[in-house]
Motif scaffolding. Structure first.
Motif, PDB file in Angstrom:
ATOM      1  N   ASP A  21       0.839  -1.218  -0.050  1.00 58.24           N
ATOM      2  CA  ASP A  21       0.035  -0.128  -0.078  1.00 58.24           C
ATOM      3  C   ASP A  21       0.978   1.338  -0.042  1.00 58.24           C
ATOM      4  OD1 ASP A  21      -2.625  -1.382   0.281  1.00 58.24           O
ATOM      5  OD2 ASP A  21      -1.838  -1.980   2.318  1.00 58.24           O
ATOM      6  N   ARG A  22       0.400   2.221  -0.802  1.00 59.59           N
ATOM      7  CA  ARG A  22       1.222   3.451  -0.894  1.00 59.59           C
ATOM      8  C   ARG A  22       0.198   4.806  -0.272  1.00 59.59           C
ATOM      9  NH1 ARG A  22       4.832   4.094  -5.278  1.00 59.59           N
ATOM     10  NH2 ARG A  22       3.625   5.829  -6.034  1.00 59.59           N
ATOM     11  N   ASP A  23       0.727   5.111   0.874  1.00 56.44           N
ATOM     12  CA  ASP A  23       0.119   6.220   1.476  1.00 56.44           C
ATOM     13  C   ASP A  23       1.095   7.775   1.099  1.00 56.44           C
ATOM     14  OD1 ASP A  23      -1.996   4.732   2.561  1.00 56.44           O
ATOM     15  OD2 ASP A  23      -0.739   4.165   4.201  1.00 56.44           O
ATOM     16  N   TRP A  24       0.256   8.690   1.175  1.00 58.84           N
ATOM     17  CA  TRP A  24       1.190   9.831   0.751  1.00 58.84           C
ATOM     18  C   TRP A  24       0.471  11.104   1.941  1.00 58.84           C
ATOM     19  CZ3 TRP A  24       4.146  10.274  -3.480  1.00 58.84           C
ATOM     20  CH2 TRP A  24       4.016   9.192  -4.447  1.00 58.84           C
ATOM     21  N   VAL A  25       1.240  11.882   2.229  1.00 60.40           N
ATOM     22  CA  VAL A  25       1.078  13.266   2.921  1.00 60.40           C
ATOM     23  C   VAL A  25       1.415  14.484   2.070  1.00 60.40           C
ATOM     24  CG1 VAL A  25       2.066  14.657   4.739  1.00 60.40           C
ATOM     25  CG2 VAL A  25       1.691  12.276   5.079  1.00 60.40           C
ATOM     26  N   ALA A  37      -7.491  20.757  -7.133  1.00 61.99           N
ATOM     27  CA  ALA A  37      -6.634  19.955  -7.781  1.00 61.99           C
ATOM     28  C   ALA A  37      -7.315  18.645  -8.430  1.00 61.99           C
ATOM     29  CB  ALA A  37      -5.526  19.694  -7.013  1.00 61.99           C
ATOM     30  N   GLY A  38      -8.588  18.454  -8.074  1.00 57.26           N
ATOM     31  CA  GLY A  38      -9.228  17.131  -8.435  1.00 57.26           C
ATOM     32  C   GLY A  38      -9.414  16.071  -7.491  1.00 57.26           C
ATOM     33  N   TYR A  39      -8.783  16.100  -6.466  1.00 57.41           N
ATOM     34  CA  TYR A  39      -9.004  15.159  -5.320  1.00 57.41           C
ATOM     35  C   TYR A  39     -10.453  14.916  -4.731  1.00 57.41           C
ATOM     36  CZ  TYR A  39      -3.930  15.043  -5.280  1.00 57.41           C
ATOM     37  OH  TYR A  39      -2.447  14.948  -5.662  1.00 57.41           O
ATOM     38  N   THR A  40     -10.594  13.727  -4.377  1.00 61.56           N
ATOM     39  CA  THR A  40     -11.894  13.526  -3.974  1.00 61.56           C
ATOM     40  C   THR A  40     -11.830  13.103  -2.350  1.00 61.56           C
ATOM     41  OG1 THR A  40     -12.613  12.264  -5.664  1.00 61.56           O
ATOM     42  CG2 THR A  40     -14.048  11.706  -3.955  1.00 61.56           C
ATOM     43  N   PRO A  41     -12.630  13.861  -1.631  1.00 60.17           N
ATOM     44  CA  PRO A  41     -12.390  13.832  -0.045  1.00 60.17           C
ATOM     45  C   PRO A  41     -13.073  12.556   0.450  1.00 60.17           C
ATOM     46  CG  PRO A  41     -14.102  15.289  -0.498  1.00 60.17           C
ATOM     47  CD  PRO A  41     -13.600  14.869  -1.804  1.00 60.17           C
ATOM     48  N   VAL A  48      -8.455  13.744   4.409  1.00 59.51           N
ATOM     49  CA  VAL A  48      -7.824  12.533   3.283  1.00 59.51           C
ATOM     50  C   VAL A  48      -8.737  12.551   2.127  1.00 59.51           C
ATOM     51  CG1 VAL A  48      -7.402  10.058   3.143  1.00 59.51           C
ATOM     52  CG2 VAL A  48      -7.458  10.781   5.380  1.00 59.51           C
ATOM     53  N   PHE A  49      -7.898  12.419   1.198  1.00 62.04           N
ATOM     54  CA  PHE A  49      -8.391  12.740  -0.472  1.00 62.04           C
ATOM     55  C   PHE A  49      -7.956  11.365  -1.230  1.00 62.04           C
ATOM     56  CE2 PHE A  49      -8.344  16.516   1.776  1.00 62.04           C
ATOM     57  CZ  PHE A  49      -9.270  17.304   1.519  1.00 62.04           C
ATOM     58  N   LEU A  50      -8.638  11.203  -2.230  1.00 65.08           N
ATOM     59  CA  LEU A  50      -8.189  10.316  -3.316  1.00 65.08           C
ATOM     60  C   LEU A  50      -7.712  10.683  -4.349  1.00 65.08           C
ATOM     61  CD1 LEU A  50     -10.992   7.323  -3.168  1.00 65.08           C
ATOM     62  CD2 LEU A  50      -8.735   7.295  -2.015  1.00 65.08           C
ATOM     63  N   HIS A  51      -6.484  10.474  -4.957  1.00 64.91           N
ATOM     64  CA  HIS A  51      -5.983  11.120  -6.261  1.00 64.91           C
ATOM     65  C   HIS A  51      -6.916  10.838  -7.355  1.00 64.91           C
ATOM     66  CE1 HIS A  51      -3.181  11.534  -9.437  1.00 64.91           C
ATOM     67  NE2 HIS A  51      -2.256  12.192  -8.507  1.00 64.91           N
ATOM     68  N   PRO A  52      -7.009  11.642  -8.144  1.00 66.75           N
ATOM     69  CA  PRO A  52      -7.919  11.636  -9.140  1.00 66.75           C
ATOM     70  C   PRO A  52      -7.466  10.676 -10.327  1.00 66.75           C
ATOM     71  CG  PRO A  52      -6.552  13.648  -9.505  1.00 66.75           C
ATOM     72  CD  PRO A  52      -6.316  13.083  -8.146  1.00 66.75           C
ATOM     73  N   GLU A  53      -6.486  10.238 -10.413  1.00 70.45           N
ATOM     74  CA  GLU A  53      -6.146   9.084 -11.438  1.00 70.45           C
ATOM     75  C   GLU A  53      -5.546   7.955 -10.618  1.00 70.45           C
ATOM     76  OE1 GLU A  53      -2.837  10.724 -13.832  1.00 70.45           O
ATOM     77  OE2 GLU A  53      -3.998  12.353 -14.624  1.00 70.45           O
ATOM     78  N   THR A  54      -4.659   8.037  -9.722  1.00 70.92           N
ATOM     79  CA  THR A  54      -4.281   6.564  -9.308  1.00 70.92           C
ATOM     80  C   THR A  54      -5.033   6.158  -7.793  1.00 70.92           C
ATOM     81  OG1 THR A  54      -3.005   7.597  -7.197  1.00 70.92           O
ATOM     82  CG2 THR A  54      -1.775   7.417  -9.662  1.00 70.92           C
TER      83      THR A  54
END
Length: 405
Positions: A21-25, A37-41, A48-54
């Motif tokens: 698993d890859r988590d980002w800050v 920027a297109g992230y989904t909450p 915490v948000f989901l990247h629009p592509e990955t």
């Protein structure tokens, strides 16, 4: 706005392990900037948000403050001025408090995680470790995963203080089971119990297991003698055989009754099976263990001795064993019981590679009796004018014949 890969992904990459698993800050951003920027909450407690592509998770850098005892007693603060170092310092272990710059690939390691990876040490990042009792369980789980790692003396001392201060008593059942079950599935689950015992948490969470250590068994059957050591060996056998969680949990509970054997009859443990079954039920209720694990644990606790002895059983006795285990309605559970019994038989000093023909023989018995055509047997009995219990007797006789009786 800068993004960093954090936690286990950085740790595992440095160890040369597959990254699951890859988590980002994200540093220098607020929710509005993420949405733009297109992230989904998706976060409930903090942003915490989901990247629009990955669709990987990106959390805003945050700090936390202890507000009450237990796992939920925290207040979080996320803002553009929270630094990466402030975010990392709230993490549990130094080996989990590293980050990697998304653009340059540079490792950010303000708390010595790379050093502790090289020295194979599990060490807490800061005194904030003591604010979350789940971290005791997490560290024990990591010890089961990275079995060659030791626990830093100062971290073990901190864990003992947490236990003494009652923090462990505030843990909720769901989190305890989540961490225990994950630890049981690691490559050396015995290390989890050893660490929990070293810090005093085992007697609070699983006193039935803690009582097994120091209890003797007959050396003719158990060269390792100590019941607690036997349990550790059985759990590691489960890992070697890549057994599923239900089998591993059943093995954890199979001998609990030996911890309550009266001292005047030791090292014999007459009647421990029934006591083990009752204690397994008690543990399962306490930690809200899933039904499949709970039922298998009670079955193995009650029947494992009979399975061990089954090589000398008559066809009638083997049929009764199948009946008690509800084997025809629950064949997969019966097979898992046999698997747990094999792990129990091999979890003994010098007997780790012993043959265990009981498993194959009883599986063959199950398969043979499952071939009995119940409809045909019942129809024949009805044609002979038999009713009710007499039909059941005819089915039993057909199954006994399939066993060679």
């Amino acid at each position: 706005m800068n993004s960093y890969l954090v936690g286990g992904a950085v740790r595992d990459a440095l160890l040369g392990l597959p990254v699951q698993d890859r988590d980002w800050v994200v540093v220098g951003a607020d929710p509005a900037a993420m949405l733009e920027a297109g992230y989904t909450p998706v976060g409930r407690d903090f942003p915490v948000f989901l990247h629009p592509e990955t669709h990987e998770e990106y959390a805003l850098a945050r700090t936390e403050r202890k507000t009450a005892r237990g796992y939920h007693g925290f207040a979080f603060h996320a803002a553009p001025d929270v630094s990466l170092e402030q975010d990392l310092v709230r993490r549990d272990l130094t080996i989990n408090a590293m980050a990697q710059d998304a653009d340059s690939g540079a490792i950010v390691d303000p708390y010595g995680g790379q050093r502790d990876l090289e020295e194979k040490v599990l060490r807490h990042v800061s005194p904030a470790f003591a604010e979350d009792p789940v971290r005791i369980l997490r560290l024990a789980r990591f010890a089961a995963r990275f079995s060659e790692f030791s626990v830093a003396p100062e971290t073990l001392a901190l864990m003992r203080r947490m236990v003494d201060e009652g923090e462990v008593d505030a843990l909720v059942a769901e989190r305890v089971w989540q961490e225990l079950s994950r630890g049981l599935m690691e490559k050396k689950p015995s290390r989890m119990l050893e660490v929990l015992r070293d810090c005093g948490a085992l007697t609070r969470l699983l006193p039935e297991v803690d009582r097994l250590f120091g209890v003797p068994q007959p050396p003719a059957h158990h060269p390792e003698v100590d019941t607690g050591i036997h349990l550790l060996m059985v759990l590691d056998q489960c890992a070697l055989q890549e057994a599923p969680l239900a089998v591993r949990y059943a093995c954890l509970c199979h001998d609990l009754g030996k911890g309550t054997t009266p001292a005047d009859v030791l090292p014999r443990h007459i009647g421990h099976e029934g006591r083990s079954e009752r204690l397994a039920r008690k543990v399962s209720e306490r930690w809200r263990v899933p039904t499949d694990c709970r039922e298998l644990a009670e079955l193995v606790a009650r029947e494992h001795t009979h399975v061990h002895q089954s090589e000398g059983f008559s066809p009638e006795a083997r049929l009764r064993l199948l009946e008690r285990c509800d084997a025809w309605r629950r064949p997969e559970r019966f097979r898992q019981m046999l698997w747990a019994c094999e792990c129990d038989a091999r979890g003994r000093l010098g007997l780790e590679a012993r043959d265990y023909p009981q498993r194959e023989r009883l599986q063959q018995d199950l398969d043979a009796t499952l071939t009995v055509d119940l409809a045909a047997v019942s129809a024949a009995a009805l044609a002979e004018g038999k009713k009710g219990p007499a039909i059941g007797k005819a089915v039993q006789q057909a199954r006994l014949k399939a066993l060679g009786g």
